[in-house]
Design an enzyme around this catalytic site. Structure first.
Site, PDB file in Angstrom:
ATOM      1  N   ALA A   1      -4.697   7.344  -4.257  1.00 51.82           N
ATOM      2  CA  ALA A   1      -3.311   6.936  -4.525  1.00 51.82           C
ATOM      3  C   ALA A   1      -3.331   5.425  -4.787  1.00 51.82           C
ATOM      4  O   ALA A   1      -3.210   4.616  -3.868  1.00 51.82           O
ATOM      5  CB  ALA A   1      -2.431   7.265  -3.326  1.00 51.82           C
TER       6      ALA A   1
ATOM      7  N   SER B   1       0.851  -1.192   0.000  1.00 50.44           N
ATOM      8  CA  SER B   1       0.000   0.000   0.000  1.00 50.44           C
ATOM      9  C   SER B   1       0.887   1.242   0.000  1.00 50.44           C
ATOM     10  O   SER B   1       2.074   1.158  -0.356  1.00 50.44           O
ATOM     11  CB  SER B   1      -0.942  -0.026   1.201  1.00 50.44           C
ATOM     12  OG  SER B   1      -1.960   0.938   1.056  1.00 50.44           O
ATOM     13  N   ASN B   2       0.361   2.380   0.386  1.00 43.95           N
ATOM     14  CA  ASN B   2       1.150   3.618   0.443  1.00 43.95           C
ATOM     15  C   ASN B   2       0.636   4.496   1.577  1.00 43.95           C
ATOM     16  O   ASN B   2      -0.324   4.139   2.254  1.00 43.95           O
ATOM     17  CB  ASN B   2       1.114   4.335  -0.917  1.00 43.95           C
ATOM     18  CG  ASN B   2      -0.309   4.653  -1.331  1.00 43.95           C
ATOM     19  OD1 ASN B   2      -1.004   5.410  -0.675  1.00 43.95           O
ATOM     20  ND2 ASN B   2      -0.770   4.040  -2.410  1.00 43.95           N
ATOM     21  N   ARG B   3       1.247   5.669   1.765  1.00 42.36           N
ATOM     22  CA  ARG B   3       0.963   6.522   2.931  1.00 42.36           C
ATOM     23  C   ARG B   3      -0.249   7.436   2.765  1.00 42.36           C
ATOM     24  O   ARG B   3      -0.507   8.275   3.615  1.00 42.36           O
ATOM     25  CB  ARG B   3       2.189   7.386   3.252  1.00 42.36           C
ATOM     26  CG  ARG B   3       3.388   6.604   3.760  1.00 42.36           C
ATOM     27  CD  ARG B   3       4.359   7.516   4.481  1.00 42.36           C
ATOM     28  NE  ARG B   3       4.893   8.563   3.611  1.00 42.36           N
ATOM     29  CZ  ARG B   3       4.656   9.863   3.758  1.00 42.36           C
ATOM     30  NH1 ARG B   3       3.918  10.321   4.727  1.00 42.36           N
ATOM     31  NH2 ARG B   3       5.208  10.727   2.918  1.00 42.36           N
ATOM     32  N   SER B   4      -0.987   7.302   1.675  1.00 39.04           N
ATOM     33  CA  SER B   4      -2.120   8.216   1.479  1.00 39.04           C
ATOM     34  C   SER B   4      -3.106   8.138   2.653  1.00 39.04           C
ATOM     35  O   SER B   4      -3.502   7.055   3.069  1.00 39.04           O
ATOM     36  CB  SER B   4      -2.849   7.855   0.181  1.00 39.04           C
ATOM     37  OG  SER B   4      -4.063   8.555   0.103  1.00 39.04           O
TER      38      SER B   4
END
Ligand code: C5P
Length: 217
Positions: free
Chosen positions: A88, A21-24
């Site tokens: 994102a 995943s990502n930091r969004s």
């Protein structure tokens, strides 16, 4: 008017307990949804996993993976006036899903990834009437990358932000935006709370859509 807004990250599972995943945080997309609701618009908010409260009156559709986000967005795309792709989305996903938790092995470990579908490009590749707003989170060459994405992803307007900075952008309450229009024009929105920026951005989107409709008739 009917808005469809995507927000937050997507998650691509590796096994029953792990994911990419990502930091969004979803804050920008939720702020746009709130601004659209405040001004009386209908809002469908397609949200990846976030820890935010839904804006009053918005219909929230929770999704996890990029394919779920695509399927939900595709189902609403043809029937909206404004489509804002703020999520994102993971660019890659694991080539295989392990049905059992992967065991720790000795030594190095590498993960096979494959490209995930580009949701925005998939949607804009067929004829559509809605006004399309894309986002670009960049750590370098903001202007060049944003202008390329505006054209490649066939957006009407592209909103870029610098995610290399720690005081604005991903997970922050503040942001600074550079907006690119199809005409070649651009507009800078200086650092402000995402909630305030979203109100200004909404006015810019509606104004650009109006100009675009006037040009078509
Ligand atoms: O990740 P990228 O910079 O290419 O994202 C630009 C735009 O494309 C954003 O609006 C993002 O939501 C969208 N996107 C998408 N599907 C992906 C990757 C990005 O729709 N797989």
């Amino acid at each position: 008017m009917k808005f469809v807004i995507t927000a937050g990250p997507t998650r691509e599972p590796l096994d029953p307990v792990r994911y990419l995943s990502n930091r969004s945080s979803g804050k920008m997309g939720y702020a746009i949804a709130a601004a659209a609701r405040e001004t009386g618009h209908e809002v469908i908010l397609i949200s990846g996993p976030v820890a935010l409260t839904a804006p009053a009156g918005a219909e929230v559709v929770p999704v996890t993976t990029g394919e779920e986000m695509f399927a939900t967005a595709a189902a609403h795309f043809a029937r909206c006036d404004v489509f804002v792709m703020c999520a994102a989305v993971c660019d890659y996903k694991p080539a295989r899903y392990a049905a059992q938790k992967m065991k720790k092995e000795r030594g190095a470990f590498s993960l096979a990834l494959e490209p995930a579908r580009d949701i925005l490009s998939s949607l804009t590749s067929s004829p559509h009437d809605c006004f399309v707003v894309g986002f670009a989170a960049e750590t370098e060459e903001l202007r060049r990358n944003a202008q390329r994405k505006l054209a490649e992803k066939k957006c009407d307007l592209l909103v870029a932000n610098d995610v290399a900075r720690t005081d604005i952008g991903m997970d922050s309450d503040d942001n600074e935006l550079l907006i690119f229009f199809k005409s070649g024009a651009e507009k800078k929105l200086w650092r402000e709370k995402k909630t305030e920026l979203a109100r200004t951005l909404l006015k810019i989107i509606l104004d650009a859509r109006e100009k675009c409709l006037t040009k078509k008739t």
